[in-house]
Scaffold this motif. Structure first.
Motif, PDB file in Angstrom:
ATOM      1  N   PHE A  71       4.846  -9.921  23.450  1.00 32.79           N
ATOM      2  CA  PHE A  71       5.864 -10.659  24.441  1.00 32.79           C
ATOM      3  C   PHE A  71       5.627 -10.376  25.857  1.00 32.79           C
ATOM      4  O   PHE A  71       6.058 -11.031  26.833  1.00 32.79           O
ATOM      5  CB  PHE A  71       7.209 -10.274  23.736  1.00 32.79           C
ATOM      6  CG  PHE A  71       7.712 -10.966  22.518  1.00 32.79           C
ATOM      7  CD1 PHE A  71       8.202 -12.108  22.582  1.00 32.79           C
ATOM      8  CD2 PHE A  71       7.543 -10.324  21.613  1.00 32.79           C
ATOM      9  CE1 PHE A  71       8.735 -12.569  21.384  1.00 32.79           C
ATOM     10  CE2 PHE A  71       7.891 -10.796  20.152  1.00 32.79           C
ATOM     11  CZ  PHE A  71       8.567 -12.180  20.267  1.00 32.79           C
ATOM     12  N   GLY A  72       4.779  -9.118  26.073  1.00 30.80           N
ATOM     13  CA  GLY A  72       4.560  -8.903  27.363  1.00 30.80           C
ATOM     14  C   GLY A  72       3.644  -9.943  28.211  1.00 30.80           C
ATOM     15  O   GLY A  72       3.449 -10.006  29.419  1.00 30.80           O
ATOM     16  N   LYS A  73       2.962 -10.477  27.323  1.00 34.34           N
ATOM     17  CA  LYS A  73       1.742 -11.404  27.735  1.00 34.34           C
ATOM     18  C   LYS A  73       2.366 -12.866  27.886  1.00 34.34           C
ATOM     19  O   LYS A  73       1.647 -13.735  28.415  1.00 34.34           O
ATOM     20  CB  LYS A  73       0.707 -11.454  26.915  1.00 34.34           C
ATOM     21  CG  LYS A  73      -0.110 -10.214  26.658  1.00 34.34           C
ATOM     22  CD  LYS A  73      -1.186 -10.216  25.634  1.00 34.34           C
ATOM     23  CE  LYS A  73      -1.730  -8.978  25.513  1.00 34.34           C
ATOM     24  NZ  LYS A  73      -2.632  -8.945  24.399  1.00 34.34           N
TER      25      LYS A  73
ATOM     26  N   MET B  19      15.904 -10.031  14.947  1.00 37.92           N
ATOM     27  CA  MET B  19      15.293 -10.843  16.065  1.00 37.92           C
ATOM     28  C   MET B  19      14.983  -9.642  17.162  1.00 37.92           C
ATOM     29  O   MET B  19      14.067 -10.019  17.896  1.00 37.92           O
ATOM     30  CB  MET B  19      16.105 -11.970  16.532  1.00 37.92           C
ATOM     31  CG  MET B  19      16.088 -13.121  15.556  1.00 37.92           C
ATOM     32  SD  MET B  19      17.136 -14.830  15.564  1.00 37.92           S
ATOM     33  CE  MET B  19      17.533 -14.539  17.198  1.00 37.92           C
ATOM     34  N   LEU B  20      15.812  -8.946  17.765  1.00 35.76           N
ATOM     35  CA  LEU B  20      15.869  -8.278  18.674  1.00 35.76           C
ATOM     36  C   LEU B  20      14.992  -6.966  18.448  1.00 35.76           C
ATOM     37  O   LEU B  20      13.895  -6.667  19.444  1.00 35.76           O
ATOM     38  CB  LEU B  20      17.228  -7.568  19.142  1.00 35.76           C
ATOM     39  CG  LEU B  20      18.259  -8.681  19.735  1.00 35.76           C
ATOM     40  CD1 LEU B  20      19.401  -7.962  20.070  1.00 35.76           C
ATOM     41  CD2 LEU B  20      17.376  -9.234  21.182  1.00 35.76           C
ATOM     42  N   ASN B  21      14.734  -6.678  17.325  1.00 38.40           N
ATOM     43  CA  ASN B  21      13.939  -5.727  16.729  1.00 38.40           C
ATOM     44  C   ASN B  21      12.469  -6.062  16.741  1.00 38.40           C
ATOM     45  O   ASN B  21      11.587  -5.273  17.028  1.00 38.40           O
ATOM     46  CB  ASN B  21      14.072  -5.070  15.402  1.00 38.40           C
ATOM     47  CG  ASN B  21      15.370  -4.144  15.346  1.00 38.40           C
ATOM     48  OD1 ASN B  21      15.920  -3.639  16.320  1.00 38.40           O
ATOM     49  ND2 ASN B  21      16.040  -3.939  14.135  1.00 38.40           N
ATOM     50  N   ILE B  22      12.142  -7.458  16.396  1.00 45.11           N
ATOM     51  CA  ILE B  22      10.886  -8.136  16.525  1.00 45.11           C
ATOM     52  C   ILE B  22      10.326  -8.041  17.967  1.00 45.11           C
ATOM     53  O   ILE B  22       9.146  -7.733  18.263  1.00 45.11           O
ATOM     54  CB  ILE B  22      10.792  -9.416  15.945  1.00 45.11           C
ATOM     55  CG1 ILE B  22      10.945  -9.294  14.427  1.00 45.11           C
ATOM     56  CG2 ILE B  22       9.575 -10.181  16.241  1.00 45.11           C
ATOM     57  CD1 ILE B  22      11.507 -10.861  14.045  1.00 45.11           C
TER      58      ILE B  22
ATOM     59  N   ARG C 243       9.387  -4.479  18.620  1.00 48.47           N
ATOM     60  CA  ARG C 243       8.155  -3.791  18.007  1.00 48.47           C
ATOM     61  C   ARG C 243       7.076  -4.420  18.523  1.00 48.47           C
ATOM     62  O   ARG C 243       5.729  -3.845  18.571  1.00 48.47           O
ATOM     63  CB  ARG C 243       8.411  -3.995  16.473  1.00 48.47           C
ATOM     64  CG  ARG C 243       9.187  -3.135  15.813  1.00 48.47           C
ATOM     65  CD  ARG C 243       9.193  -3.316  14.339  1.00 48.47           C
ATOM     66  NE  ARG C 243       9.445  -4.741  14.138  1.00 48.47           N
ATOM     67  CZ  ARG C 243      10.092  -5.005  13.005  1.00 48.47           C
ATOM     68  NH1 ARG C 243      10.683  -4.251  12.229  1.00 48.47           N
ATOM     69  NH2 ARG C 243      10.165  -6.494  12.955  1.00 48.47           N
ATOM     70  N   GLN C 244       7.129  -5.723  18.997  1.00 48.39           N
ATOM     71  CA  GLN C 244       5.909  -6.601  19.432  1.00 48.39           C
ATOM     72  C   GLN C 244       5.656  -6.677  21.059  1.00 48.39           C
ATOM     73  O   GLN C 244       5.691  -7.831  21.521  1.00 48.39           O
ATOM     74  CB  GLN C 244       5.960  -7.795  18.831  1.00 48.39           C
ATOM     75  CG  GLN C 244       5.768  -7.876  17.190  1.00 48.39           C
ATOM     76  CD  GLN C 244       4.427  -7.214  16.718  1.00 48.39           C
ATOM     77  OE1 GLN C 244       3.633  -7.355  17.464  1.00 48.39           O
ATOM     78  NE2 GLN C 244       4.625  -6.589  15.459  1.00 48.39           N
TER      79      GLN C 244
END
Length: 86
Positions: free
Chosen positions: A27-29, A16-19, A22-23
């Motif tokens: 997630f910044g939006k 879950m933390l890797n997702i 990577r994205q």
């Protein structure tokens, strides 16, 4: 207040933390002003929180059981939160 503690296997947590890593651009939006403050606080502490209505929680398996359980709870003056198990 009812507090539930769930144990998450380390491999799932790492995935879950890797997702998220990577994205990062997606997630910044995330607009935290449009979310429930309780969910935002939980996310900042790496937890999942889903606010539900009602004062009695029911985990049910099947529509018939869910409907009859909800009917009994409402008949006795409660307000049910139904969580289907799939």
């Amino acid at each position: 207040m009812v507090i539930s503690l769930f144990v998450i296997p380390k491999s799932i947590l790492i995935r879950m933390l890797n997702i998220v890593n990577r994205q990062a651009s997606i997630f910044g939006k995330r607009d935290y002003t449009q979310e429930d403050q309780r969910e935002v606080d939980a996310a900042q502490n790496h937890l999942n929180y889903i606010g539900l209505d009602g004062n009695i929680g029911c985990m049910v398996n099947g529509a018939g059981l869910a409907m009859s359980t909800n009917d009994i709870i409402q008949h006795m003056g409660g307000s049910a939160v139904l969580q289907p198990i799939s």
